[in-house]
Scaffold this active site. Sequence first.
Site, PDB file in Angstrom:
ATOM      1  CD  GLN A 171      -1.481  -0.229   3.684  1.00  0.00           C
ATOM      2  OE1 GLN A 171      -2.422  -0.083   3.453  1.00  0.00           O
ATOM      3  NE2 GLN A 171      -1.043  -0.638   4.773  1.00  0.00           N
ATOM      4  CG  HIS A 193      -4.051   0.997  -0.081  1.00  0.00           C
ATOM      5  ND1 HIS A 193      -4.166   2.180   0.232  1.00  0.00           N
ATOM      6  CD2 HIS A 193      -4.863   0.071   0.402  1.00  0.00           C
ATOM      7  CE1 HIS A 193      -4.997   2.162   1.154  1.00  0.00           C
ATOM      8  NE2 HIS A 193      -5.548   0.965   1.381  1.00  0.00           N
ATOM      9  CG  ASP A 235      -9.150   0.501   0.389  1.00  0.00           C
ATOM     10  OD1 ASP A 235     -10.563   0.921   0.095  1.00  0.00           O
ATOM     11  OD2 ASP A 235      -8.876   0.148   1.471  1.00  0.00           O
ATOM     12  CD  GLU A 270      -9.371  -3.097   0.404  1.00  0.00           C
ATOM     13  OE1 GLU A 270      -9.645  -3.166   1.607  1.00  0.00           O
ATOM     14  OE2 GLU A 270      -8.383  -3.339  -0.212  1.00  0.00           O
ATOM     15  CG  ASP A 304     -11.476  -3.027   4.719  1.00  0.00           C
ATOM     16  OD1 ASP A 304     -11.679  -3.835   5.845  1.00  0.00           O
ATOM     17  OD2 ASP A 304     -10.797  -2.125   4.502  1.00  0.00           O
ATOM     18  CD  GLN A 326      -8.242  -5.484   4.443  1.00  0.00           C
ATOM     19  OE1 GLN A 326      -7.051  -5.485   5.264  1.00  0.00           O
ATOM     20  NE2 GLN A 326      -8.731  -4.698   3.865  1.00  0.00           N
ATOM     21  CE  LYS A 328      -8.764  -2.552   8.331  1.00  0.00           C
ATOM     22  NZ  LYS A 328      -8.463  -2.573   6.887  1.00  0.00           N
ATOM     23  CB  CYS A 358      -0.811   1.364   7.901  1.00  0.00           C
ATOM     24  SG  CYS A 358      -2.225   2.376   8.206  1.00  0.00           S
TER      25      CYS A 358
END
Length: 417
Positions: A171, A193, A235, A270, A304, A326, A328, A358
């Site tokens: 990303q 990303h 995304d 996404e 997501d 995703q 997560k 992140c």
Amino acid sequence: MKIDDVILAPGNGAFFYDDQAAIRQGARQEGFIYVGEPITPGFSSIRVPASSLSIGLVLSDGAVVWGDMMGVQYSGAGGRDPVFDPGTICDLTSRIVSPRLLDLDPTRYVEACTKVCQPFEGERLPLSIEYGVTQALLSAAAHLCRKTMAEIICSEFNLPLPRHIVPIYCQSGDARDLNVDKMILKGVNVLPHGLINSRQKFGINGGTFIDFVSWVAKRTRELGPPDYHPVLHFDVYGWIGQEIGLQPQRIADFICNVADTVPGFTLNIESPADFGSTQAQIENYAQIVSILDGRGSSARIVVDERCNTLEDIRLFAEAKATHLVQIKTPDVGSLTDTARAVLLCKSNNVGAYVGGSCTETDLSARASVHVSVATQADMMLAKPGMGVDEGFSIVGNEQNRLFAMLDHRRAHTNSLS
């Protein structure tokens, strides 16, 4: 072998927690900060430094193994747990979780996770606690059994030892142009990303976004070797729905138009829209997926928001309401649920992307690699942080070390036989 004691250590996440609601409502970015008042409960400002909490298990042989707890960048959004509060998490861990860990047998990994992650007073533990504790327990099982964490997952879920590399997705953060170049030069499998999280980045009717997608494809051809064909993954944080409306047909039309601008590339989109609830998301995403499939589009939908827990993932997968989930990891909670989620997606012919945030740490990233590889996910996130170099190095090197160890053991086993 048992767990003799539990120790905690404060830590930092690799990025920041951001108030998504405030950003969506037009908070102005000034340098690295966002100017304005926060909207989502728990945020003292729109952007706050990510914190974490490490949990160490003191084993009876004197070794200490660790796991890290944290939240995700957009905490409190899309049905997620509130923003990570180290004081609250530390108190709950000390009072509730630590006593459950003492005298537990970590070599029985899934059983140990189930016992420790039981609800408290009728409520599920914060998912960040589940995530960190199950990392530590996985490390403990690997240490005590003299195996890799991936081998523990394979053993517990009756899976064959993995043989295939899992593609890595990077990303870009806000340094899009610079980081796209880095990704191409490093041969990243899935990119970039793009962090399309505001009207400014998406543009009127998506024009700015389409231009960026075209530029990424063009740059890939310019800098990459002829045989380099990464998946282009963007995304958009619900901005297609925000800008052009929440009608599945219009959203599908837009996505098809974007895919047509980058022929020869697989396009992942996404979070194209946020329909406000898990059920609404499932119903509308299923329509978008059906339209794209009916047209034979190269575009794939990735879910997501509104798809956080193992149960959410099951609902989306069974309804064919996405091409790729995703998973997560901090939102799923226990790493055992991440493993179950990948296997559930595969059983429903839906792609499994082991993601995360992140805001994570090197420790949680490396544990995620072992679960991703053991379950043979379709792709996994380079994390932590918003830079390319660090996350790609941490995740890529861990995967390479893991396969080197597995190959060595296979060779040794064959030589003995």
